[in-house]
Design a protein around this motif. Structure first.
Motif: not given
Length: 290
Positions: A90-91, A82-85, A7-13, A96-97
């Protein structure tokens, strides 16, 4: 690769794609905004005068001055944002909502993390935009090497870091909070599969909230990063000093210099950013299953 990492990789891209869209769409108005903030007093009469003088004296492509800095750094800056977001969300909650308050807090956390890359990228962009077509104008490579050679990392490359942090925290709280609020309102009418125009409209709302939240610190940041010498004192001291100087030079209106082109720019720029990010992430979710 586990689901959280994917998920983090997807957000990075997806962040890289969104950031590239933002730079390409918003750079001309960003140049006008920066020049409104840092030009010598009396040089321009207003945003339209900046536009006409820039086109007349330097040509159309002068509106894209400084684009190389954010465009080269866009993969890192927007990917980190976006990855930090995503990580912050998740933190804060396993669900998800998130509530809108949690969304804004996640945005603030992402903004603070993003400043470490946004600060140097913004600084070089501002210094390129603060050149007006004279013979002494420098290329980006010369600006970077000169700052490094004269002032090093902390007072050169990272000049304006703390004011960038102070700007990014409320700005991205507003950015993501307004985007999510608008998106959820549209979902009440159109369901989960929102049309592209609804994503564009939600992104525009986020962009407007971003700029309203980051003034007047954006003016302070631009002036500090363009100045010939580094700021003196603690971040609180030099930010306060700069605010007083702006008011003394231009009155209270000086604190809002460049806001009108920023708000105009925010509509297409943020709309394209969020739409590109959301569409890219949805595509990656289908491909990776995460």
């Amino acid at each position: 690769m586990n689901k959280s990492t994917q998920a983090t990789v997807n957000e990075l891209l997806a962040g890289s794609v969104g950031g590239a869209a933002q730079v390409l769409v918003g750079q001309p108005l960003d140049t006008i905004k920066t020049r409104a903030q840092v030009a010598p007093k009396g040089m321009f009469k207003g945003p339209m005068d900046i536009l006409s003088q820039t086109l007349r004296n330097e040509g159309f492509f002068a509106l894209y001055k400084g684009m190389a800095s954010p465009l080269l750094g866009v993969a890192g800056v927007n990917s980190l944002l976006f990855a930090s977001y995503g990580i912050s969300k998740r933190f804060l909650s396993p669900y998800p909502e998130l509530s809108l308050k949690e969304t804004a807090l996640a945005g603030a956390m992402a903004g603070a993390a993003n400043a470490v890359l946004a600060s140097p990228v913004e600084m070089f962009k501002v210094r390129m935009q603060g050149q007006y077509g004279g013979k002494e104008d420098k290329r980006l490579r010369a600006v970077v090497s000169g700052m490094w050679r004269e002032y090093g990392l902390r007072q050169g490359i990272m000049r304006g870091y703390w004011v960038t942090v102070a700007r990014e925290i409320p700005a991205y709280a507003g950015f993501y909070g307004a985007f999510e609020f608008s998106k959820r309102e549209f979902k009440k009418v159109y369901g989960d599969n929102l049309p592209v125009w609804a994503l564009l409209a939600s992104g525009s709302t986020g962009g407007i909230a971003y700029w309203l939240a980051c003034y007047p610190l954006d003016v302070v940041k631009s002036r500090i990063q363009l100045r010939t010498t580094p700021p003196v004192g603690t971040p609180v001291q030099y930010i306060a000093h700069e605010l007083k100087t702006i008011v003394a030079e231009s009155g209270w209106r000086g604190l809002l210099r460049g806001l009108s082109p920023s708000l105009i720019r925010s509509v297409p720029s943020a709309a394209s950013t969020f739409a590109a990010f959301e569409l890219t992430r949805e595509y990656l979710e289908k491909v990776t299953g995460v």
